[in-house]
Write a protein that holds these residues in place. Structure first.
Motif, PDB file in Angstrom:
ATOM      1  N   VAL A 483       0.823  -1.203   0.000  1.00 56.03           N
ATOM      2  CA  VAL A 483       0.000   0.000   0.000  1.00 56.03           C
ATOM      3  C   VAL A 483       0.860   1.257   0.000  1.00 56.03           C
ATOM      4  N   TYR A 484       0.546   2.151  -0.948  1.00 55.80           N
ATOM      5  CA  TYR A 484       1.144   3.486  -1.007  1.00 55.80           C
ATOM      6  C   TYR A 484       0.008   4.464  -0.758  1.00 55.80           C
ATOM      7  N   VAL A 485       0.151   5.297   0.289  1.00 54.81           N
ATOM      8  CA  VAL A 485      -0.903   6.234   0.657  1.00 54.81           C
ATOM      9  C   VAL A 485      -0.403   7.662   0.513  1.00 54.81           C
ATOM     10  N   GLU A 486      -1.127   8.454  -0.257  1.00 53.60           N
ATOM     11  CA  GLU A 486      -0.823   9.884  -0.299  1.00 53.60           C
ATOM     12  C   GLU A 486      -1.133  10.459   1.078  1.00 53.60           C
ATOM     13  N   LYS A 487      -0.206  11.255   1.619  1.00 48.64           N
ATOM     14  CA  LYS A 487      -0.352  11.754   2.990  1.00 48.64           C
ATOM     15  C   LYS A 487      -1.671  12.496   3.185  1.00 48.64           C
ATOM     16  N   PRO A 488      -2.179  12.529   4.464  1.00 48.02           N
ATOM     17  CA  PRO A 488      -1.692  11.843   5.661  1.00 48.02           C
ATOM     18  C   PRO A 488      -2.208  10.412   5.729  1.00 48.02           C
ATOM     19  N   LEU A 489      -1.549   9.606   6.553  1.00 51.05           N
ATOM     20  CA  LEU A 489      -1.955   8.213   6.682  1.00 51.05           C
ATOM     21  C   LEU A 489      -3.276   8.086   7.430  1.00 51.05           C
ATOM     22  N   ALA A 490      -3.488   8.928   8.428  1.00 43.53           N
ATOM     23  CA  ALA A 490      -4.701   8.863   9.250  1.00 43.53           C
ATOM     24  C   ALA A 490      -4.994  10.253   9.800  1.00 43.53           C
ATOM     25  N   LEU A 491      -6.249  10.469  10.219  1.00 51.05           N
ATOM     26  CA  LEU A 491      -6.662  11.773  10.735  1.00 51.05           C
ATOM     27  C   LEU A 491      -6.685  11.830  12.256  1.00 51.05           C
ATOM     28  N   ASN A 492      -6.652  10.688  12.907  1.00 50.14           N
ATOM     29  CA  ASN A 492      -6.674  10.670  14.371  1.00 50.14           C
ATOM     30  C   ASN A 492      -5.980   9.411  14.881  1.00 50.14           C
ATOM     31  N   ARG A 493      -5.828   9.330  16.200  1.00 44.84           N
ATOM     32  CA  ARG A 493      -5.097   8.213  16.805  1.00 44.84           C
ATOM     33  C   ARG A 493      -5.797   6.880  16.552  1.00 44.84           C
ATOM     34  N   GLU A 494      -7.136   6.899  16.612  1.00 39.91           N
ATOM     35  CA  GLU A 494      -7.875   5.655  16.418  1.00 39.91           C
ATOM     36  C   GLU A 494      -7.650   5.095  15.015  1.00 39.91           C
ATOM     37  N   GLN A 495      -7.703   5.970  14.013  1.00 37.41           N
ATOM     38  CA  GLN A 495      -7.457   5.518  12.644  1.00 37.41           C
ATOM     39  C   GLN A 495      -6.040   4.991  12.481  1.00 37.41           C
ATOM     40  N   LEU A 496      -5.078   5.678  13.080  1.00 37.34           N
ATOM     41  CA  LEU A 496      -3.686   5.234  12.970  1.00 37.34           C
ATOM     42  C   LEU A 496      -3.495   3.887  13.656  1.00 37.34           C
ATOM     43  N   ASP A 497      -4.128   3.704  14.813  1.00 44.61           N
ATOM     44  CA  ASP A 497      -4.042   2.411  15.509  1.00 44.61           C
ATOM     45  C   ASP A 497      -4.609   1.299  14.632  1.00 44.61           C
ATOM     46  N   GLU A 498      -5.684   1.599  13.908  1.00 44.89           N
ATOM     47  CA  GLU A 498      -6.304   0.598  13.030  1.00 44.89           C
ATOM     48  C   GLU A 498      -5.356   0.201  11.900  1.00 44.89           C
ATOM     49  N   VAL A 499      -4.667   1.180  11.305  1.00 44.68           N
ATOM     50  CA  VAL A 499      -3.726   0.869  10.235  1.00 44.68           C
ATOM     51  C   VAL A 499      -2.554   0.059  10.775  1.00 44.68           C
ATOM     52  N   GLU A 500      -2.041   0.437  11.928  1.00 45.54           N
ATOM     53  CA  GLU A 500      -0.939  -0.322  12.531  1.00 45.54           C
ATOM     54  C   GLU A 500      -1.358  -1.752  12.822  1.00 45.54           C
ATOM     55  N   ALA A 501      -2.579  -1.912  13.324  1.00 36.28           N
ATOM     56  CA  ALA A 501      -3.078  -3.259  13.624  1.00 36.28           C
ATOM     57  C   ALA A 501      -3.187  -4.087  12.348  1.00 36.28           C
ATOM     58  N   ALA A 502      -3.696  -3.465  11.272  1.00 38.07           N
ATOM     59  CA  ALA A 502      -3.816  -4.178   9.997  1.00 38.07           C
ATOM     60  C   ALA A 502      -2.451  -4.576   9.471  1.00 38.07           C
TER      61      ALA A 502
END
Length: 715
Positions: A483-502
């Motif tokens: 996966v290549y994501v144009e910034k930003p990766l997430a908008l909040n901590r919960e979203q970032l935690d979800e991506v890290e978990a995935a």
């Protein structure tokens, strides 16, 4: 489905096969039955597309000034690429649509499948339209009549601003579609109406609708004719629905008005006015804005927030309803306005009539009957049926999103890197087809779910609006894709935690996928040179990073915390990553400060400073300013280390101070590392090598950016 597009660069109209658009939040999905060519607007758009560059420049002097400023700051090639990209973008024509509801989004209760509705949808077999830009059609109103509703609402809004009362004398200048409908509505209001136009057929039609019609070419004393019509008192109001570069219609309107008369401009005219004409009579002059209150208000149109009827009686949608009610009562008769009918398959012939000079007014496009009550058109269309794909280790790319960044920068970088392009997905399908054909994708789609079903696709590029980045990245990682994501990766901590978990879950199942955020600036040749030079220095570093970002409207989607996340998170994250890369040490602290307004006003989140502390003792100051001038360089980076200085100006010139054997490094064009970033990612995917940016570093920078943005919002 079929859709009509305009080539902005040439003015040519083309009929394409496009995928059915996705049903968006707060929208209604409509199967089209009839559309009306908006003669004035669409003829103007085609004419502008066919105009020479000189004529376009003459009509848009502000854009020319912006172009020259971009040449000075970013270079000639970057400026020309921006112009070519703008002209290359196709435009969906049409804003008068009648059809049947296929589906309504969750929460949209006023429309149900099977309802006949009018909307400002485009010339396309299926359209997705915000609920506040739709209205139900009464049983007594035929589809071919209802298709005039949007244009009627434009005339009605002008009429409302003129505030005519029973028995007043009103002049309508310009008897096109909107003008003739305005004449009828004024007559229904109990007004005495005078119509002005050069076209004899339109004048005769106005007479049949009850107006006193005058041809200016046969009347040297047009103002006197108006004075006679108003019994020598002067007309009460003038509604101008003409389209001309001349200022004469406004000048004549002022002269024929009574003292304290009203002039409303619905069309387009020159505005070189005589103050004396207006001053002596205290005339009111107002420009009407399209369909009515709510127009261009994103909260009303896109988010579906209606205005309270007790405070705003007439909105866009309620004007639609009023026009339809006039049609149902026979007070507004649009059937005589139809001069041509074409099946959608012959749309190009319809536009030939529009631009040929052949007499025409209402040109209606007809669409084939649906084969069933259910949606039958595909959300994916094949662009190149000759290609076949096999599952392989090499990168096979699916791209989600093709807006300005995706179409102008990201996808061309994919092509340059030699990527195999499989499917491109956009919300409305228009950009998917355009960029898909232009760059060689096999399929165009409006469904990311259908893309994820394509087993051949092993690599995803995500360039959508920011609120969908984390969800799409998580879905891609869990499906085993890189996966290549144009910034930003997430908008909040919960979203970032979800991506890290995935990412962690996917890595636990075998070889870890590569996830990369488009922090392209670290791949710039200038920055790569800086990093190599800094490796040889001792001790901590001091960095100053300036971004002359420029102002954007507060209602732009990037400013919305729920959609764009704000500019600090959405753009300044680039410089957080750049500082992290140049220092080469983990970020251990971040402080923020935003420019305060006067008298305790809320801080401006567009103009701010970020201070970073690093594990090795280095510090960085990021100045993100939106209150500068565009003629100044947009980005500047300065590094102070071991008694030496490196200065990077706008990613074109790198200068060294105190560096033995090095004074400067220049490139003939601006290079922010976009192509090199994409190439490094694809190379890692193809070789199975490590990510160009370690995953833990991506998550670190993303978390710091979120914390910084939260710090600003908490002030």
């Amino acid at each position: 489905m079929q859709q009509v597009l305009l080539n902005r660069g040439t003015g040519a109209t083309v009929l394409i096969d496009a995928p059915v658009p996705a049903l968006r939040k707060g929208h209604v999905l409509i199967r089209t039955q009839h559309t009306l060519i908006s003669a004035g607007t669409e003829r103007m758009l085609i004419g502008f597309g066919r105009a020479s560059m000189f004529d376009r420049a003459r009509e848009q002097p502000d854009m020319v000034r912006m172009l020259f400023e971009k040449v000075r700051t970013d270079g000639f090639m970057a400026a020309m690429e921006a112009v070519r990209s703008k002209l290359d973008q196709p435009l969906a024509l049409g804003n008068c649509n009648v059809g049947t509801v296929i589906e309504a989004a969750a929460g949209v209760t006023q429309f149900r499948p099977g309802d006949r509705v009018v909307s400002n949808g485009s010339h396309a077999g299926v359209v997705s339209v915000p609920k506040n830009l739709c209205a139900s059609i009464p049983d007594k109103v035929a589809d071919e009549s209802a298709v005039f509703t949007v244009l009627g609402a434009i005339g009605l809004q002008g009429l409302r601003l003129a505030q005519p009362t029973l028995g007043e004398t009103v002049v309508v200048t310009g008897l096109g579609l909107i003008g003739l409908m305005t004449v009828q509505m004024l007559c229904a209001q109990g007004c005495r109406v005078m119509g002005i136009d050069y076209d004899l057929q339109r004048l005769e039609m106005a007479r049949k609708f009850g107006a006193y019609a005058v041809d200016p070419s046969t009347s040297e004393e047009l103002v006197m004719r108006a004075m006679d019509f108003s019994r020598g008192r002067g007309v009460d109001a003038v509604i101008i629905t003409a389209s001309t570069e001349s200022s004469e219609p406004v000048s004549q309107a002022a002269k024929m008005c009574r003292k304290r008369g009203r002039i409303v401009l619905v069309g387009v005219t020159g505005l070189k006015l005589s103050r004396q004409d207006f001053y002596e009579k205290e005339i009111t002059f107002q420009v009407s804005c399209s369909y009515g209150p709510g127009r261009y208000d994103a909260s009303y149109e896109q988010e579906g927030q209606d205005y309270p009827i007790g405070f705003v009686r007439w909105t866009e949608q309620r004007n639609f309803e009023a026009v339809l009610d006039l049609m149902a009562s026979s007070a507004l008769n649009v059937a005589p306005l139809i001069t041509h009918r074409f099946p959608i398959e012959r749309a190009e012939a319809a536009y030939s009539v529009l631009t040929s000079g052949e007499p025409s007014m209402g040109i209606v496009l007809q669409y084939p009957e649906a084969r069933s009550n259910k949606q039958t058109e595909s959300r994916t269309v094949v662009l190149d049926g000759t290609r076949s794909f096999a599952i392989a280790a090499k990168p096979m790319v699916g791209c989600i999103g093709a807006g300005n960044y995706g179409g102008r920068i990201l996808i061309p970088a994919l092509v340059k890197a030699g990527a195999k392009l499989h499917t491109i997905v956009t919300t409305n399908g228009l950009n998917a087809v355009h960029h898909g054909r232009k760059f060689g994708f096999s399929k165009a789609s409006t469904s990311s779910a259908e893309l994820l079903k394509q087993k051949e696709v092993n690599t995803l590029f995500i360039a959508t609006r920011h609120d969908s980045h984390a969800r799409l990245a998580s879905e891609g990682l869990r499906s085993g894709r890189h996966v290549y994501v144009e910034k930003p990766l997430a908008l909040n901590r919960e979203q970032l935690d979800e991506v890290e978990a995935a990412y962690t879950e996917s890595a636990a199942q075998g070889a870890a996928p590569i996830i990369l955020v488009g922090f392209n600036r670290r791949f710039s040749p200038h920055v790569q040179r800086m990093r190599e030079m800094l490796r040889g220095t001792q001790g901590p570093k001091s960095l100053s990073l300036l971004m002359n970002a420029g102002a954007i409207p507060p209602d732009h989607w990037t400013q919305d915390p729920q959609v764009g996340g704000g500019r600090i998170l959405g753009e300044a994250c680039h410089f957080i990553d750049l500082a992290r890369f140049l220092v080469g040490a983990r970020i251990v602290g971040a402080r923020t400060d935003a420019m305060q307004g006067r008298s305790g006003d809320a801080p401006s989140l567009d103009t701010a400073q970020i201070s970073l502390e690093f594990e090795d003792g280095s510090i960085a100051s990021i100045q993100y300013y939106a209150n500068g001038h565009r003629s100044f360089a947009k980005e500047r980076v300065e590094v102070f280390a071991s008694g030496r200085i490196l200065q990077l100006e706008n990613f074109r010139v790198l200068r060294g101070f105190g560096w033995p054997g090095f004074r400067s490094f220049r490139t003939w064009r601006q290079d922010k590392g976009h192509a090199a970033c994409v190439q490094a990612f694809l190379k890692a995917v193809g070789s199975g090598g490590p990510s160009p940016i370690p995953a833990e570093e991506i998550f670190e920078v993303s978390r710091v950016a979120i914390e910084v943005a939260e710090g600003f919002r908490g002030r």
